[in-house]
Scaffold this active site. Structure first.
Site, PDB file in Angstrom:
ATOM      1  N   ARG A   1       0.851  -1.192   0.000  1.00 21.09           N
ATOM      2  CA  ARG A   1       0.000   0.000   0.000  1.00 21.09           C
ATOM      3  C   ARG A   1       0.883   1.237   0.000  1.00 21.09           C
ATOM      4  O   ARG A   1       1.958   1.240   0.617  1.00 21.09           O
ATOM      5  CB  ARG A   1      -0.885   0.043   1.252  1.00 21.09           C
ATOM      6  CG  ARG A   1      -2.078  -0.855   1.197  1.00 21.09           C
ATOM      7  CD  ARG A   1      -3.195  -0.286   0.325  1.00 21.09           C
ATOM      8  NE  ARG A   1      -4.298  -1.241   0.226  1.00 21.09           N
ATOM      9  CZ  ARG A   1      -4.407  -2.192  -0.684  1.00 21.09           C
ATOM     10  NH1 ARG A   1      -3.499  -2.341  -1.620  1.00 21.09           N
ATOM     11  NH2 ARG A   1      -5.440  -3.011  -0.687  1.00 21.09           N
TER      12      ARG A   1
ATOM     13  N   HIS B   1      -1.659   0.697  -9.817  1.00 19.76           N
ATOM     14  CA  HIS B   1      -2.361  -0.180  -8.857  1.00 19.76           C
ATOM     15  C   HIS B   1      -3.131  -1.290  -9.588  1.00 19.76           C
ATOM     16  O   HIS B   1      -4.355  -1.405  -9.463  1.00 19.76           O
ATOM     17  CB  HIS B   1      -3.316   0.644  -7.974  1.00 19.76           C
ATOM     18  CG  HIS B   1      -3.637  -0.066  -6.677  1.00 19.76           C
ATOM     19  ND1 HIS B   1      -3.865   0.587  -5.492  1.00 19.76           N
ATOM     20  CD2 HIS B   1      -3.787  -1.389  -6.396  1.00 19.76           C
ATOM     21  CE1 HIS B   1      -4.134  -0.291  -4.538  1.00 19.76           C
ATOM     22  NE2 HIS B   1      -4.096  -1.500  -5.066  1.00 19.76           N
TER      23      HIS B   1
END
Ligand SMILES: NC(=O)c1ccc[n+]([C@@H]2O[C@H](COP(=O)([O-])OP(=O)(O)OC[C@H]3O[C@@H](n4cnc5c(N)ncnc54)[C@H](OP(=O)(O)O)[C@@H]3O)[C@@H](O)[C@H]2O)c1
Length: 298
Positions: A228, A276
């Site tokens: 993350r 992502h």
């Protein structure tokens, strides 16, 4: 049963999921937030990064489902009602996607593919013929859960020596993986030429990968960041790349997503950015899992 779906940083979840819900879970009435007239009617929410007021007035909420592997942004949402279970869907296919993404980038750094991309632009034929064996690059997988195990298995199948790190000892162990835990972080980093980060975002992992952390890797190591965004201090990463301490980085997640167009990481010569996309769960699998759980509630 009424459910609410929100958008997901550039992915139009309602457009992607509504046809699948309609076909596979007709009992579940999936709506966008603006289609809900009375939030008290909402039984479940399907989301990834909910806006702060996403759960306001949902006094009869039974469950929340994450559209990705992490639940960090949902758990941090200030309007999430207390005591409502937050589920993530463990799609085995998603772990394989992560393994493929990691394998591509490990190969990219190990075999210095950036060099060949640059050579192609110049029409230049020049070969590096030593150090090609995977046995020359020690890979370390930081965070050794569902994703870490799949990544390690894929890399071992390609012949890379793989180690893993997590806080606790592995149970069950992963055959062929040298696993470090607890106080073993320094030893793990010290033997890692290519670090693959798949940690969840928690208070302990936020900002963990900073200048001091990167210095504990061998000189010339590479970073593949698939956890993350908040875990890597991006200015420290750029500093380590500029100083030559790191040879390169592959980044799939960022402090700010979408990564702003003028961000220096987009154009850094040592960095390969992806938006992502290391893995995205299969909608059919996710909808089946949500249906099973919602229909089994008392
Ligand atoms: N880029 C993408 O597209 C994408 C897609 C899917 C997932 N992800 C990321 O991958 C993460 C991991 O997913 P997962 O399914 O593998 O989660 P998981 O099964 O819960 O595994 C998490 C692992 O991290 C370890 N861990 C947790 N906190 C730690 C800490 N402070 N220090 C060291 N190890 C720690 C855990 O072991 P211990 O508890 O023993 O420490 C466990 O081994 C997600 O949370 C998400 O951030 C990214």
């Amino acid at each position: 049963m009424i459910g609410v779906v929100t958008t997901m940083g550039g992915i139009d979840l309602p457009a992607l999921y509504r046809p699948v819900f309609a076909e596979q879970a007709p009992e579940l009435d999936l709506r966008t937030p603006d289609e809900v007239t009375d939030p008290a009617e909402v039984a479940f929410v399907f989301t990834f990064r909910p806006p702060p007021e996403a759960f306001a007035g949902m006094v009869n909420l039974r469950a929340v489902f994450s559209a990705g592997a992490g639940t960090d942004a949902i758990l941090a949402c200030p309007s999430l009602p207390e005591g409502v279970p937050v589920h993530r869907v463990e799609d085995p296919d998603q772990a394989l996607q992560m393994a493929g993404h990691a394998a591509f980038h490990v190969h990219w750094h190990h075999r210095n593919m950036a060099r060949y991309v640059a050579q192609q632009a110049r029409g230049e034929w020049s070969r590096v013929v030593s150090g090609l064996s995977p046995t020359h690059k020690r890979v370390g997988v930081l965070g050794f859960g569902h994703m870490g195990r799949a990544i390690a298995k894929g890399l071992m199948a390609l012949g890379y020596p793989v180690a893993g790190y997590s806080r606790r000892a592995l149970d069950p162990p992963e055959p062929g993986v040298r696993h470090f835990h607890g106080e073993g972080l320094d030893a793990f980093l010290d033997r890692t030429d290519i670090l693959v980060n798949v940690l969840p975002l928690t208070d302990r992992t936020r900002g963990l990968i900073d200048a001091g952390f990167l210095r504990r890797l061998p000189e010339g190591a590479a970073l593949i960041h698939m956890g993350r965004g908040g875990q890597v201090v991006e200015s420290d990463l750029i500093g380590a790349l500029d100083a030559g301490r790191l040879s390169g980085a592959s980044l799939d997640v960022f402090e700010t997503e979408p990564l702003p167009p003028d961000h220096p990481l987009w154009r850094h010569p040592g960095v390969l950015c992806t938006p992502h996309v290391a893995s995205i769960p299969e909608p059919a699998f996710v909808v089946r899992a949500i249906r099973t759980r919602m229909l089994s509630l008392p």
